[in-house]
Design an enzyme around this catalytic site. Structure first.
Site, PDB file in Angstrom:
ATOM      1  N   SER A   1      12.663   6.293 -36.783  1.00 46.92           N
ATOM      2  CA  SER A   1      13.367   6.426 -35.408  1.00 46.92           C
ATOM      3  C   SER A   1      12.901   7.300 -34.494  1.00 46.92           C
ATOM      4  O   SER A   1      13.392   7.309 -33.391  1.00 46.92           O
ATOM      5  CB  SER A   1      14.873   5.996 -35.629  1.00 46.92           C
ATOM      6  OG  SER A   1      15.463   7.330 -36.287  1.00 46.92           O
TER       7      SER A   1
ATOM      8  N   ASP B   1      11.089   4.580   0.119  1.00 41.64           N
ATOM      9  CA  ASP B   1      10.489   3.730   0.793  1.00 41.64           C
ATOM     10  C   ASP B   1       9.318   4.525   1.870  1.00 41.64           C
ATOM     11  O   ASP B   1      10.023   5.205   2.755  1.00 41.64           O
ATOM     12  CB  ASP B   1      11.419   2.973   1.799  1.00 41.64           C
ATOM     13  CG  ASP B   1      10.897   1.911   2.773  1.00 41.64           C
ATOM     14  OD1 ASP B   1       9.522   1.599   2.772  1.00 41.64           O
ATOM     15  OD2 ASP B   1      11.324   2.074   3.743  1.00 41.64           O
TER      16      ASP B   1
ATOM     17  N   GLY C   1       5.185   3.892   7.748  1.00 42.56           N
ATOM     18  CA  GLY C   1       4.313   4.405   8.610  1.00 42.56           C
ATOM     19  C   GLY C   1       4.884   5.449   9.381  1.00 42.56           C
ATOM     20  O   GLY C   1       4.245   6.379   9.755  1.00 42.56           O
ATOM     21  N   THR C   2       6.188   5.493   9.527  1.00 45.96           N
ATOM     22  CA  THR C   2       6.977   6.539  10.459  1.00 45.96           C
ATOM     23  C   THR C   2       7.960   7.519   9.624  1.00 45.96           C
ATOM     24  O   THR C   2       7.920   8.455   9.571  1.00 45.96           O
ATOM     25  CB  THR C   2       7.712   5.831  11.704  1.00 45.96           C
ATOM     26  OG1 THR C   2       6.900   5.010  12.365  1.00 45.96           O
ATOM     27  CG2 THR C   2       8.345   6.904  12.418  1.00 45.96           C
TER      28      THR C   2
ATOM     29  N   ARG D   1      11.781   7.604   3.140  1.00 46.25           N
ATOM     30  CA  ARG D   1      13.529   7.184   3.005  1.00 46.25           C
ATOM     31  C   ARG D   1      13.364   7.388   1.385  1.00 46.25           C
ATOM     32  O   ARG D   1      12.586   6.792   0.661  1.00 46.25           O
ATOM     33  CB  ARG D   1      14.002   6.026   3.449  1.00 46.25           C
ATOM     34  CG  ARG D   1      13.821   5.922   5.019  1.00 46.25           C
ATOM     35  CD  ARG D   1      14.593   4.620   5.599  1.00 46.25           C
ATOM     36  NE  ARG D   1      14.035   3.575   4.935  1.00 46.25           N
ATOM     37  CZ  ARG D   1      14.572   2.233   4.782  1.00 46.25           C
ATOM     38  NH1 ARG D   1      15.885   2.164   5.294  1.00 46.25           N
ATOM     39  NH2 ARG D   1      14.143   1.243   4.458  1.00 46.25           N
TER      40      ARG D   1
ATOM     41  N   GLY E   1       0.064  -0.607   1.816  1.00 44.59           N
ATOM     42  CA  GLY E   1      -1.084  -0.873   1.385  1.00 44.59           C
ATOM     43  C   GLY E   1      -1.262  -1.693  -0.012  1.00 44.59           C
ATOM     44  O   GLY E   1      -0.396  -2.193  -0.538  1.00 44.59           O
TER      45      GLY E   1
ATOM     46  N   THR F   1      -2.482   1.248   4.353  1.00 41.91           N
ATOM     47  CA  THR F   1      -2.786   0.903   5.675  1.00 41.91           C
ATOM     48  C   THR F   1      -3.028   2.038   6.400  1.00 41.91           C
ATOM     49  O   THR F   1      -2.963   3.391   6.238  1.00 41.91           O
ATOM     50  CB  THR F   1      -1.509   0.316   6.303  1.00 41.91           C
ATOM     51  OG1 THR F   1      -0.434   1.435   6.089  1.00 41.91           O
ATOM     52  CG2 THR F   1      -1.094  -0.783   5.440  1.00 41.91           C
TER      53      THR F   1
ATOM     54  N   ASP G   1       5.098  -2.624  -0.284  1.00 43.17           N
ATOM     55  CA  ASP G   1       6.274  -3.080   0.346  1.00 43.17           C
ATOM     56  C   ASP G   1       6.780  -4.510   0.495  1.00 43.17           C
ATOM     57  O   ASP G   1       8.030  -4.896   0.630  1.00 43.17           O
ATOM     58  CB  ASP G   1       6.273  -2.271   1.850  1.00 43.17           C
ATOM     59  CG  ASP G   1       5.331  -2.651   2.454  1.00 43.17           C
ATOM     60  OD1 ASP G   1       4.289  -3.185   2.045  1.00 43.17           O
ATOM     61  OD2 ASP G   1       4.985  -1.838   3.678  1.00 43.17           O
TER      62      ASP G   1
ATOM     63  N   HIS H   1      -2.581 -11.301   6.652  1.00 41.84           N
ATOM     64  CA  HIS H   1      -3.895 -11.388   6.945  1.00 41.84           C
ATOM     65  C   HIS H   1      -4.602 -12.865   6.758  1.00 41.84           C
ATOM     66  O   HIS H   1      -5.902 -13.034   6.659  1.00 41.84           O
ATOM     67  CB  HIS H   1      -4.741 -10.396   6.289  1.00 41.84           C
ATOM     68  CG  HIS H   1      -4.456  -8.989   6.611  1.00 41.84           C
ATOM     69  ND1 HIS H   1      -4.745  -8.466   8.111  1.00 41.84           N
ATOM     70  CD2 HIS H   1      -3.659  -8.051   5.863  1.00 41.84           C
ATOM     71  CE1 HIS H   1      -4.074  -7.206   7.802  1.00 41.84           C
ATOM     72  NE2 HIS H   1      -3.550  -7.162   6.744  1.00 41.84           N
TER      73      HIS H   1
END
EC number: 3.2.1.183
Length: 723
Positions: free
Chosen positions: A303, A414, A417-418, A421, A477, A490, A518, A570
């Site tokens: 174990s 998260d 792009g900006t 978080r 991405g 991206t 994402d 896309h």
């Protein structure tokens, strides 16, 4: 607490530590620095301690840590067979009453599931002594299960290591007020173990020419319910190790029935004199930690492998059924039917040299203070008679702040792009606390900020009474979720290609880490917390800066052969449409993304066609999609036309999805979803086949789908791996 089933530091599981505690002395403390066994002390010395079977001079190890041992009982009858085990229990039952009458303890602490522990618990129960049992409720796969559950029924208080073990105890009708989910105390030491000079330990036990991650630790015990088969399996294991041709540290088996025959097998094969093997009876605990932490693999049926070794992410091969019922980390590969040398050899090739995320299934390094607080809460004046709860108590009844039973939670990251978080997310999908910073432009700054924010959030989680189970990361991405690597990002996130996110976070936080795209995370969020809950097939479309998505088919997330599934932004909806950031043109993202709307808004603004009465754009403020939407609401015909075109492009993409995948639901998520929903439904009515026109299209009601999806990867993960 001892490394289970392991002859380490002279303290194998054959030796049961039973401690008698007088709680009237308030200077109690838990754990000596060099002693893994559970004990309660008063001041400097143990008030009263009893040890059964001082096997391999265990008591000397305890005395070295400056404890006084009041009584020593030798109860193990030599013979290493079933009859000897029964006689050992009987001998203990004969000797214990005199000791207990003399010592008159308040509480006896019994650890684990060994046969001599059963003698201790039986004696204490019949003599009206309170029993606290550690590591009850677990499932392994041998006679130990029966012994463990028997001790549970005799014990008055329970300290368990995992949520499943806690639920098992509750299902066994144990009083939930007397159960503490603390984690395994050994993890308190394992997760803080640091030894920069580990190479000297490796060389001492395995030779000067051995390197880290280039050797094996083998530890195998007899299975008392099938001795003949376990001996054959041990013989096959040794043959496979000889063929594998790596330096191997082999520890002798415990003293259960069948161990004598296993030792004969070792000697028959010349293991003690083989140049690739080092056969030892015990290793000091601090050194054993370093040996398994830096091994290329551990193999056997102890174990120790399925529990403690997970703290280091060391690969483990678990042979046979002795531990098959235990919860395990992803580092454990089960070879349930280890009936051929080739099967074991194949498992060695699969596992050797890998590095897995650290697992905290059995503890987070804070078990000792929880147990100490639990012990201090015991009222010695309450009735001794046990109370059983029929029927089993309701779910989560053990969430008791007095016992420090934390809210099970995940750290969610998260990476947008900006913004960057980080949030603490509970099992129910509640965001307990959220942290936001601007996303740095360079790799070094970004990875350092992620680590800093996660460390701060993990520390804050303790104050918020949250137990962090792992880390989930949502990023833009293409992502390889199996390895935790961002393959291609991206254009919005620079210096973010071929980035290993799992390793630095796992090494820093000692937590398992999951990573995904994402769009996929948004789908996972809907599956666990949103409108996709309980649905077998649905699709999520994210409308934000870009356009992404996720596909749930037969309740599972679809990644595709090269992790490129659900790149829904896309899908091409026009052969001569605008250029897309992917290099193509006519994609949904080129029409309906926030970037596309911003592009069109700038064109209108440059031509003085954007602003209408009641609108203004300050000189220091960039024109964005927000201004286009505002203009459309105020009656700007050109802005309205652009939004209709964008919504139509998105609607055509949804029609293609309906015709290709035929989901039962489409969920639009993100800041633009509410502006597109009606246009999308109109396009479906006009363009879709009649057989799919009834498929519902809804706007997500989740506020933070990326964070919730990242958290769901942690909260939903199952760790069992079967070979």
């Amino acid at each position: 607490m001892p490394i289970n089933d392991c002859s380490v530091a002279g303290k194998p599981r054959e030796q049961t530590a039973a401690l008698f505690i007088n709680l009237n002395n308030t200077r109690s403390r838990l754990f000596a620095p060099g002693w893994k066994s559970m004990c309660i002390l008063t001041g400097k010395h143990a008030l009263i301690s009893l040890f059964l079977s001082c096997f391999r001079n265990t008591y000397r190890m305890i005395e070295q840590d400056d404890f006084d041992i009041n009584t020593r009982l030798h109860t193990i009858v030599r013979g290493e067979d079933e009859a000897a085990m029964v006689e050992s229990v009987g001998l203990a039952l004969v000797k214990l009453p005199d000791v207990l009458n003399r010592l008159k303890p308040d509480i006896m602490i019994v650890h684990g599931d060994r046969f001599d522990a059963l003698a201790l618990a039986t004696s204490a129960a019949l003599m009206n002594i309170r029993i606290l049992h550690i590591e009850g409720g677990e499932v392994s796969g041998t006679i130990d299960d029966s012994i463990r559950h028997a001790i549970t029924k005799l014990a008055h208080y329970h300290v368990c290591c995992t949520r499943s073990a806690e639920q098992h105890l509750i299902s066994m009708c144990e009083d939930h007020d007397r159960i503490l989910l603390a984690g395994c105390p050994s993890y308190d030491k394992l997760l803080s173990a640091k030894n920069k000079d580990y190479m000297s330990i490796i060389r001492m036990w395995l030779g000067d020419d051995v390197k880290s991650k280039d050797y094996i630790v083998a530890l195998q015990h007899p299975v008392t319910t099938d001795i003949k088969h376990s001996i054959k399996m041990f013989e096959l294991t040794l043959d496979a190790l000889i063929s594998f041709n790596k330096r191997t540290l082999v520890l002798f088996p415990n003293i259960d029935a069948g161990s004598k025959e296993m030792v004969r097998v070792m000697r028959k094969k010349g293991i003690e004199h083989h140049p690739n093997f080092r056969a030892v009876k015990h290793v000091p605990f601090d050194q054993f930690i370093q040996l398994v932490a830096h091994a290329g693999c551990m193999i056997g049926n102890s174990s120790c492998g399925v529990r403690e070794v997970g703290a280091f992410g060391t690969p483990v091969i678990n042979l046979g059924t002795r531990q098959i019922g235990r919860e395990t980390g992803e580092n454990v590969l089960h070879v349930r039917d280890a009936d051929t040398q080739d099967k074991i050899l194949q498992a060695l090739h699969l596992q050797f040299g890998k590095q897995y995320p650290c697992s905290k299934i059995y503890g987070d390094g804070n078990a000792v203070p929880r147990i100490l607080k639990f012990l201090k809460s015991i009222d010695l004046q309450e009735p001794l008679q046990k109370k059983f709860c029929f029927p089993p108590v309701k779910e989560n009844i053990s969430q008791d702040i007095d016992h420090i039973l934390e809210t099970l939670s995940a750290l969610a990251v998260d990476l947008g792009g900006t913004n960057l978080r980080v949030a603490i997310v509970s099992m129910k999908g509640e965001i307990v606390k959220k942290y936001t910073q601007f996303n740095p432009k360079t790799y070094e700054e970004r990875i350092n900020l992620i680590l800093q924010m996660c460390v701060e959030a993990a520390a804050e989680a303790v104050k918020l009474n949250c137990r962090i189970l792992g880390v989930g990361i949502s990023t833009g991405g293409r992502v390889n979720p199996r390895e935790g690597i961002v393959l291609h990002s991206t254009k919005l996130i620079q210096e973010w290609n071929s980035v290993d996110l799992r390793t630095p976070l796992s090494d820093t936080l000692h937590l398992p880490v999951w990573v995904d795209n994402d769009g996929n995370c948004a789908a996972l969020a809907e599956r666990k917390f949103g409108q996709g809950k309980g649905l077998e097939n649905f699709v999520t479309l994210i409308t934000g800066t870009g356009i992404g998505g996720g596909i749930i088919h037969q309740h599972e997330l679809i990644h595709g052969s090269s992790f490129c599934a659900a790149e829904l932004g896309h899908l091409v909806v026009s052969l001569d449409g605008p250029d897309c950031s992917c290099g193509s043109h006519g994609c949904i993202e080129a029409y309906a993304s926030g970037m596309a709307l911003q592009r069109e808004a700038k064109k209108l603004h440059d031509e003085d066609l954007l602003l209408v009465e009641g609108m203004s754009v300050p000189k220091d403020e960039a024109v964005s999609a927000v201004h286009l939407i505002q203009a459309a609401k105020l009656g700007n015909v050109k802005a309205q036309s652009i939004l209709r075109t964008a919504g139509t492009a998105l609607g055509l993409g949804v029609v293609n999805i309906l015709h290709t995948i035929n989901p039962s639901l489409v969920i639009l998520s993100g800041v633009l979803a509410s502006h597109y929903i009606h246009i999308v439904k109109d396009v479906i009515r006009q363009q879709a086949l009649s057989s799919v026109q009834d498929v519902d299209v809804v706007v997500s009601d989740l506020v933070d789908p990326a964070l919730l999806g990242a958290a769901s990867m942690v909260l939903d993960y199952t760790t069992r791996r079967i070979c």
